[in-house]
Design a protein around this motif. Structure first.
Motif, PDB file in Angstrom:
ATOM      1  N   LEU A 264       0.825  -1.205   0.000  1.00  0.00           N
ATOM      2  CA  LEU A 264       0.000   0.000   0.000  1.00  0.00           C
ATOM      3  C   LEU A 264       0.862   1.259   0.000  1.00  0.00           C
ATOM      4  O   LEU A 264       0.590   2.224  -0.715  1.00  0.00           O
ATOM      5  CB  LEU A 264      -0.924  -0.005   1.221  1.00  0.00           C
ATOM      6  N   GLY A 265       1.932   1.229   0.813  1.00  0.00           N
ATOM      7  CA  GLY A 265       2.808   2.396   0.896  1.00  0.00           C
ATOM      8  C   GLY A 265       3.485   2.710  -0.417  1.00  0.00           C
ATOM      9  O   GLY A 265       3.521   3.871  -0.861  1.00  0.00           O
ATOM     10  N   ILE A 266       4.030   1.684  -1.077  1.00  0.00           N
ATOM     11  CA  ILE A 266       4.743   1.930  -2.332  1.00  0.00           C
ATOM     12  C   ILE A 266       3.770   2.303  -3.438  1.00  0.00           C
ATOM     13  O   ILE A 266       4.105   3.090  -4.344  1.00  0.00           O
ATOM     14  CB  ILE A 266       5.581   0.697  -2.741  1.00  0.00           C
ATOM     15  N   ALA A 267       2.533   1.768  -3.372  1.00  0.00           N
ATOM     16  CA  ALA A 267       1.530   2.118  -4.384  1.00  0.00           C
ATOM     17  C   ALA A 267       1.166   3.596  -4.295  1.00  0.00           C
ATOM     18  O   ALA A 267       1.066   4.284  -5.313  1.00  0.00           O
ATOM     19  CB  ALA A 267       0.285   1.250  -4.208  1.00  0.00           C
ATOM     20  N   VAL A 268       1.004   4.092  -3.070  1.00  0.00           N
ATOM     21  CA  VAL A 268       0.596   5.489  -2.879  1.00  0.00           C
ATOM     22  C   VAL A 268       1.753   6.447  -3.115  1.00  0.00           C
ATOM     23  O   VAL A 268       1.680   7.353  -3.960  1.00  0.00           O
ATOM     24  CB  VAL A 268       0.023   5.691  -1.458  1.00  0.00           C
ATOM     25  N   PHE A 269       2.844   6.247  -2.388  1.00  0.00           N
ATOM     26  CA  PHE A 269       3.922   7.233  -2.422  1.00  0.00           C
ATOM     27  C   PHE A 269       4.836   7.062  -3.634  1.00  0.00           C
ATOM     28  O   PHE A 269       5.387   8.048  -4.129  1.00  0.00           O
ATOM     29  CB  PHE A 269       4.726   7.160  -1.121  1.00  0.00           C
ATOM     30  N   GLY A 270       4.990   5.840  -4.122  1.00  0.00           N
ATOM     31  CA  GLY A 270       5.763   5.649  -5.356  1.00  0.00           C
ATOM     32  C   GLY A 270       5.076   6.320  -6.528  1.00  0.00           C
ATOM     33  O   GLY A 270       5.718   7.000  -7.335  1.00  0.00           O
ATOM     34  N   THR A 271       3.766   6.137  -6.619  1.00  0.00           N
ATOM     35  CA  THR A 271       3.005   6.787  -7.689  1.00  0.00           C
ATOM     36  C   THR A 271       3.067   8.304  -7.562  1.00  0.00           C
ATOM     37  O   THR A 271       3.197   9.022  -8.563  1.00  0.00           O
ATOM     38  CB  THR A 271       1.543   6.318  -7.652  1.00  0.00           C
ATOM     39  N   ALA A 272       2.979   8.813  -6.323  1.00  0.00           N
ATOM     40  CA  ALA A 272       3.020  10.268  -6.109  1.00  0.00           C
ATOM     41  C   ALA A 272       4.342  10.863  -6.571  1.00  0.00           C
ATOM     42  O   ALA A 272       4.373  11.917  -7.215  1.00  0.00           O
ATOM     43  CB  ALA A 272       2.791  10.575  -4.629  1.00  0.00           C
ATOM     44  N   VAL A 273       5.451  10.201  -6.250  1.00  0.00           N
ATOM     45  CA  VAL A 273       6.761  10.705  -6.672  1.00  0.00           C
ATOM     46  C   VAL A 273       6.859  10.715  -8.191  1.00  0.00           C
ATOM     47  O   VAL A 273       7.295  11.705  -8.803  1.00  0.00           O
ATOM     48  CB  VAL A 273       7.891   9.849  -6.072  1.00  0.00           C
ATOM     49  N   CYS A 274       6.454   9.608  -8.817  1.00  0.00           N
ATOM     50  CA  CYS A 274       6.583   9.510 -10.277  1.00  0.00           C
ATOM     51  C   CYS A 274       5.649  10.455 -11.013  1.00  0.00           C
ATOM     52  O   CYS A 274       5.906  10.807 -12.167  1.00  0.00           O
ATOM     53  CB  CYS A 274       6.344   8.071 -10.722  1.00  0.00           C
ATOM     54  N   SER A 275       4.552  10.882 -10.365  1.00  0.00           N
ATOM     55  CA  SER A 275       3.672  11.869 -10.998  1.00  0.00           C
ATOM     56  C   SER A 275       4.363  13.219 -11.103  1.00  0.00           C
ATOM     57  O   SER A 275       4.004  14.052 -11.939  1.00  0.00           O
ATOM     58  CB  SER A 275       2.374  12.001 -10.198  1.00  0.00           C
ATOM     59  N   ILE A 276       5.369  13.443 -10.250  1.00  0.00           N
ATOM     60  CA  ILE A 276       6.116  14.701 -10.266  1.00  0.00           C
ATOM     61  C   ILE A 276       7.362  14.595 -11.126  1.00  0.00           C
ATOM     62  O   ILE A 276       7.674  15.490 -11.915  1.00  0.00           O
ATOM     63  CB  ILE A 276       6.517  15.102  -8.831  1.00  0.00           C
ATOM     64  N   THR A 277       8.091  13.482 -10.989  1.00  0.00           N
ATOM     65  CA  THR A 277       9.418  13.360 -11.604  1.00  0.00           C
ATOM     66  C   THR A 277       9.426  12.557 -12.894  1.00  0.00           C
ATOM     67  O   THR A 277      10.392  12.625 -13.642  1.00  0.00           O
ATOM     68  CB  THR A 277      10.381  12.690 -10.621  1.00  0.00           C
ATOM     69  N   GLY A 278       8.389  11.756 -13.144  1.00  0.00           N
ATOM     70  CA  GLY A 278       8.430  10.821 -14.244  1.00  0.00           C
ATOM     71  C   GLY A 278       8.898   9.460 -13.745  1.00  0.00           C
ATOM     72  O   GLY A 278       9.478   9.337 -12.659  1.00  0.00           O
ATOM     73  N   LEU A 279       8.678   8.419 -14.545  1.00  0.00           N
ATOM     74  CA  LEU A 279       8.958   7.052 -14.106  1.00  0.00           C
ATOM     75  C   LEU A 279      10.435   6.789 -13.864  1.00  0.00           C
ATOM     76  O   LEU A 279      10.816   6.268 -12.813  1.00  0.00           O
ATOM     77  CB  LEU A 279       8.415   6.058 -15.141  1.00  0.00           C
ATOM     78  N   GLY A 280      11.272   7.124 -14.846  1.00  0.00           N
ATOM     79  CA  GLY A 280      12.694   6.803 -14.739  1.00  0.00           C
ATOM     80  C   GLY A 280      13.361   7.453 -13.545  1.00  0.00           C
ATOM     81  O   GLY A 280      13.942   6.783 -12.680  1.00  0.00           O
ATOM     82  N   ALA A 281      13.260   8.773 -13.480  1.00  0.00           N
ATOM     83  CA  ALA A 281      13.901   9.509 -12.387  1.00  0.00           C
ATOM     84  C   ALA A 281      13.278   9.148 -11.050  1.00  0.00           C
ATOM     85  O   ALA A 281      13.972   9.004 -10.040  1.00  0.00           O
ATOM     86  CB  ALA A 281      13.789  11.012 -12.627  1.00  0.00           C
ATOM     87  N   GLY A 282      11.950   8.964 -11.035  1.00  0.00           N
ATOM     88  CA  GLY A 282      11.254   8.681  -9.791  1.00  0.00           C
ATOM     89  C   GLY A 282      11.683   7.373  -9.161  1.00  0.00           C
ATOM     90  O   GLY A 282      12.094   7.326  -7.997  1.00  0.00           O
ATOM     91  N   TRP A 283      11.631   6.282  -9.908  1.00  0.00           N
ATOM     92  CA  TRP A 283      11.976   4.979  -9.341  1.00  0.00           C
ATOM     93  C   TRP A 283      13.469   4.859  -9.072  1.00  0.00           C
ATOM     94  O   TRP A 283      13.884   4.166  -8.132  1.00  0.00           O
ATOM     95  CB  TRP A 283      11.492   3.861 -10.242  1.00  0.00           C
ATOM     96  N   PHE A 284      14.282   5.524  -9.884  1.00  0.00           N
ATOM     97  CA  PHE A 284      15.729   5.515  -9.608  1.00  0.00           C
ATOM     98  C   PHE A 284      16.013   6.175  -8.259  1.00  0.00           C
ATOM     99  O   PHE A 284      16.767   5.642  -7.437  1.00  0.00           O
ATOM    100  CB  PHE A 284      16.478   6.241 -10.724  1.00  0.00           C
ATOM    101  N   MET A 285      15.390   7.332  -8.009  1.00  0.00           N
ATOM    102  CA  MET A 285      15.622   8.025  -6.748  1.00  0.00           C
ATOM    103  C   MET A 285      15.065   7.247  -5.560  1.00  0.00           C
ATOM    104  O   MET A 285      15.664   7.221  -4.479  1.00  0.00           O
ATOM    105  CB  MET A 285      15.027   9.437  -6.801  1.00  0.00           C
ATOM    106  N   ILE A 286      13.910   6.601  -5.742  1.00  0.00           N
ATOM    107  CA  ILE A 286      13.331   5.810  -4.660  1.00  0.00           C
ATOM    108  C   ILE A 286      14.252   4.647  -4.301  1.00  0.00           C
ATOM    109  O   ILE A 286      14.490   4.360  -3.115  1.00  0.00           O
ATOM    110  CB  ILE A 286      11.935   5.297  -5.057  1.00  0.00           C
ATOM    111  N   LEU A 287      14.788   3.972  -5.316  1.00  0.00           N
ATOM    112  CA  LEU A 287      15.716   2.861  -5.062  1.00  0.00           C
ATOM    113  C   LEU A 287      16.982   3.349  -4.369  1.00  0.00           C
ATOM    114  O   LEU A 287      17.445   2.737  -3.394  1.00  0.00           O
ATOM    115  CB  LEU A 287      16.074   2.166  -6.386  1.00  0.00           C
TER     116      LEU A 287
END
Length: 264
Positions: free
Chosen positions: A138-161
């Motif tokens: 649930l946490g990654i679904a909510v906050f991962g999606t929120a980050v990627c809505s701002i940064t885009g998929l590539g940059a978002g998931w790279f920064m999260i990792l």
């Protein structure tokens, strides 16, 4: 007389159409800080009234003055990330010795400091039980999606990792030995830190340093306290994940904010 100064290209075109439709002559002049819009002194009051009337009638469609808002992207990548966590958990619990997997791939402070840095990443994919898994899905679904809505998929998931790995590394340095943790929660709080710091930094760069610009960061800290300090959680890993994400969010916000300012 100068009617407006520091306007964007779109604003000059829009206001020019409004003035022309009202029969008012105008002149647009390019300046370092944007466009200046000038009218004859005898027409100043009429021109100002026409623009104000237009803004009043189109209030909901007008951007905030002084800056351009960042474009947000719709997506559901966080849900897919949660599904990936579920798949890993099913494979580990049904096809492997889960305790052995935890010992060999969990975030062991002693082993990480001995050079097994890969554990900082692999431990993010391992969960102890169903409750642990579902909360992190649930946490990654909510906050991962929120980050990627701002940064885009590539940059978002790279920064999260990177934030999750950095959080685990810093946690290992803190404990030194005899500490083992698992779960994606460190990366989740990294996502919260990225989102909070990025939003605050963009507001500072585009609107100036005001007290309201720090509200997103304050909200992120509140989430850390509310979600990250419950019993049976690794509070320091959550804190380090949040701080690592905040640093990445500041860096991303600076580069994005400077880019938006250049495009004004």
């Amino acid at each position: 007389m100068v009617l407006f100064n520091g306007l964007l290209n779109e604003e000059v075109e829009t206001y020019g159409l409004v003035l022309s439709s009202s029969g008012i002559l105008y002149h647009a002049r390019k300046r370092h800080g944007g466009w200046n819009l000038l009218v004859e002194s005898s027409k100043y009051e009429c021109a100002l009234e026409a623009i104000e009337q237009y803004l009043l009638e189109n209030k909901e469609s007008q951007p905030d003055p002084g800056h351009r808002e960042q474009v947000y992207q719709k997506g559901f990548s966080g849900i897919w990330a949660g599904i990936i966590l579920l798949i890993f958990h099913v494979v580990i619990t049904t096809s492997c010795d889960s305790q052995k997997v935890i010992r060999e791939y969990g975030s062991s402070a002693r082993h990480i400091l001995q050079g097994e840095v890969y554990r900082c990443a692999t431990s993010l994919m391992i969960h102890g039980d169903t409750e642990h898994l579902v909360s992190n899905m649930l946490g990654i679904a909510v906050f991962g999606t929120a980050v990627c809505s701002i940064t885009g998929l590539g940059a978002g998931w790279f920064m999260i990792l990177v934030a999750g790995m950095a959080g685990n590394m810093l946690n290992a340095v803190l404990y030194g030995t005899d500490h083992l943790s698992i779960g994606a929660s460190t990366a989740i709080f990294g996502a919260i830190g990225i989102m909070a710091a990025c939003q605050s930094m963009l507001k500072i760069l585009l609107a100036g340093p005001r007290i309201k610009t720090f509200i997103p960061f304050g909200a992120g800290l509140a989430l850390l306290g509310f979600l990250g300090s419950s019993s049976h959680t690794d509070l320091t890993a959550h804190l380090f994940g949040f701080l690592a994400g905040a640093v990445l969010g500041v860096i991303y916000g600076i580069f994005t904010g400077q880019s938006l300012k250049k495009n004004k």
